[in-house]
Design a protein around this motif. Structure first.
Motif, short mmCIF file in Angstrom:
data_model
loop_
_atom_site.label_atom_id
_atom_site.label_comp_id
_atom_site.label_asym_id
_atom_site.label_seq_id
_atom_site.Cartn_x
_atom_site.Cartn_y
_atom_site.Cartn_z
N SER A 25 0.82 -1.21 0.00
CA SER A 25 0.00 0.00 0.00
C SER A 25 0.86 1.27 0.00
N ASN A 26 2.14 1.12 0.31
CA ASN A 26 3.06 2.27 0.30
C ASN A 26 3.87 2.37 -0.99
N PHE A 27 3.52 1.58 -2.01
CA PHE A 27 4.24 1.65 -3.28
C PHE A 27 4.18 3.07 -3.82
N ASP A 28 5.34 3.57 -4.24
CA ASP A 28 5.45 4.92 -4.80
C ASP A 28 6.20 4.84 -6.12
N SER A 29 5.52 5.14 -7.19
CA SER A 29 6.14 5.04 -8.52
C SER A 29 7.29 6.03 -8.70
N GLU A 30 7.40 7.02 -7.83
CA GLU A 30 8.49 7.99 -7.91
C GLU A 30 9.79 7.44 -7.32
N SER A 31 9.69 6.41 -6.46
CA SER A 31 10.90 5.88 -5.82
C SER A 31 11.09 4.38 -5.99
N ASN A 32 10.01 3.63 -6.20
CA ASN A 32 10.11 2.18 -6.35
C ASN A 32 10.18 1.77 -7.82
N ASP A 37 10.83 1.49 -15.68
CA ASP A 37 12.25 1.51 -15.34
C ASP A 37 13.07 0.46 -16.08
N VAL A 38 12.43 -0.23 -17.00
CA VAL A 38 13.12 -1.22 -17.82
C VAL A 38 13.09 -0.76 -19.27
N THR A 39 14.25 -0.72 -19.88
CA THR A 39 14.35 -0.38 -21.30
C THR A 39 15.12 -1.50 -21.99
N PHE A 40 14.52 -2.03 -23.05
CA PHE A 40 15.17 -3.12 -23.79
C PHE A 40 15.85 -2.59 -25.04
N TYR A 41 17.03 -3.09 -25.27
CA TYR A 41 17.78 -2.85 -26.49
C TYR A 41 17.99 -4.21 -27.15
N GLU A 42 18.72 -4.26 -28.25
CA GLU A 42 18.87 -5.51 -28.97
C GLU A 42 19.51 -6.62 -28.14
N TYR A 81 8.74 -12.20 -18.85
CA TYR A 81 7.89 -11.83 -17.72
C TYR A 81 6.99 -10.64 -18.08
N LEU A 82 7.57 -9.61 -18.68
CA LEU A 82 6.78 -8.43 -19.04
C LEU A 82 5.78 -8.72 -20.15
N GLN A 83 6.13 -9.63 -21.05
CA GLN A 83 5.18 -10.03 -22.09
C GLN A 83 3.98 -10.74 -21.48
N PRO A 96 4.03 -1.33 -10.50
CA PRO A 96 5.24 -1.93 -9.93
C PRO A 96 5.83 -2.94 -10.91
N LEU A 97 7.16 -3.01 -10.98
CA LEU A 97 7.79 -3.96 -11.88
C LEU A 97 7.51 -5.39 -11.46
N PHE A 98 7.66 -5.67 -10.18
CA PHE A 98 7.42 -7.02 -9.68
C PHE A 98 6.17 -7.00 -8.82
N ILE A 99 5.26 -7.92 -9.12
CA ILE A 99 3.96 -7.96 -8.44
C ILE A 99 3.67 -9.38 -7.96
N ASN A 100 2.78 -9.46 -6.97
CA ASN A 100 2.33 -10.78 -6.50
C ASN A 100 1.09 -11.20 -7.29
N GLU A 101 0.48 -12.31 -6.90
CA GLU A 101 -0.67 -12.83 -7.66
C GLU A 101 -1.89 -11.91 -7.59
N ASN A 102 -1.91 -10.97 -6.63
CA ASN A 102 -3.00 -10.00 -6.53
C ASN A 102 -2.69 -8.71 -7.30
N PHE A 103 -1.60 -8.72 -8.05
CA PHE A 103 -1.16 -7.59 -8.87
C PHE A 103 -0.72 -6.39 -8.05
N SER A 104 -0.40 -6.58 -6.77
CA SER A 104 0.13 -5.48 -5.97
C SER A 104 1.66 -5.62 -5.89
N ALA A 105 2.31 -4.55 -5.49
CA ALA A 105 3.77 -4.52 -5.45
C ALA A 105 4.32 -5.65 -4.59
N LEU A 106 5.43 -6.21 -5.03
CA LEU A 106 6.08 -7.30 -4.33
C LEU A 106 6.60 -6.83 -2.97
N GLU A 107 6.06 -7.43 -1.93
CA GLU A 107 6.49 -7.09 -0.58
C GLU A 107 7.67 -7.96 -0.16
N ARG A 108 8.56 -7.39 0.62
CA ARG A 108 9.75 -8.10 1.09
C ARG A 108 9.38 -9.40 1.80
#
Length: 184
Positions: A25-32, A37-42, A81-83, A96-108
């Motif tokens: 619930s404290n996920f912040d897209s400005e810091s997490n 935050d992923v960019t793919f190149y060749e 994974y992203l596909q 969030p880049l990594f999420i659990n089965e409920n689509f919320s941010a991955l908690e430690r």
């Protein structure tokens, strides 16, 4: 998701706090970490950490994840994974880049609990592992592979020689070193 997190954390020498949150619930897209935050190149991807322990001024740091010709390829695993996420419709850039089965941010806590379940299922002593194990394992593997010290420091984003504390030396390596000393 857990496979991707483990492979990316290992190859990126990541700290657990760099890819998890304490509370979803404290996920912040400005810091997490976000999808954006992923960019793919060749032949590689850039994982942009907005903040890190060794980045006190919060300038951000880019971690290269290269396409490797093995089953533990961080580039391919992350791309797949992203596909899968985009097919499920849960892949907005600010998510969030990594999420659990409920689509919320991955908690430690969730990550550590599930990591230990997987380790036990594979026959490992789960109590010997924690969120820092990927960083320790990456440094140890780099040392065993004779990766030059300055590259280990660069890969792990260490500014001092503290990375040496992370490298675990097994008995056979110590025995071999002693043998080499005796042979000279």
């Amino acid at each position: 998701m857990l496979e991707t997190v483990c492979i990316v954390a290992f190859h990126g020498f990541l700290r657990c706090g760099e890819f998890t949150v304490d509370n979803a619930s404290n996920f912040d897209s400005e810091s997490n970490l976000c999808v954006s935050d992923v960019t793919f190149y060749e032949d590689f991807a850039i994982l942009h950490l907005k903040q890190s322990k060794t980045d006190p001024f919060r300038k951000g740091i880019d971690i290269q994840l290269h396409r490797l010709n093995n089953i533990l390829c961080p580039y391919t695993t992350l791309k797949n994974y992203l596909q899968i996420r985009s097919v499920k419709g849960k892949c907005e850039l600010s998510d969030p880049l990594f999420i659990n089965e409920n689509f919320s941010a991955l908690e430690r806590k969730y990550f550590i609990t599930n990591l230990k379940i997987l380790l036990e299922a594979c026959g490992y002593q789960a109590e010997l592992y924690n969120g820092h194990s990927f960083r320790i394992g990456a440094a140890t593997s780099a040392g065993k592979a004779n990766v030059e010290d300055h590259l280990i420091k660069t890969l792990g984003r260490w500014s001092s020689d503290s990375y040496c504390r992370y490298i675990r030396t097994d008995k056979s390596s110590i025995k071999n070193a002693q043998q080499q000393i005796c042979n000279n």
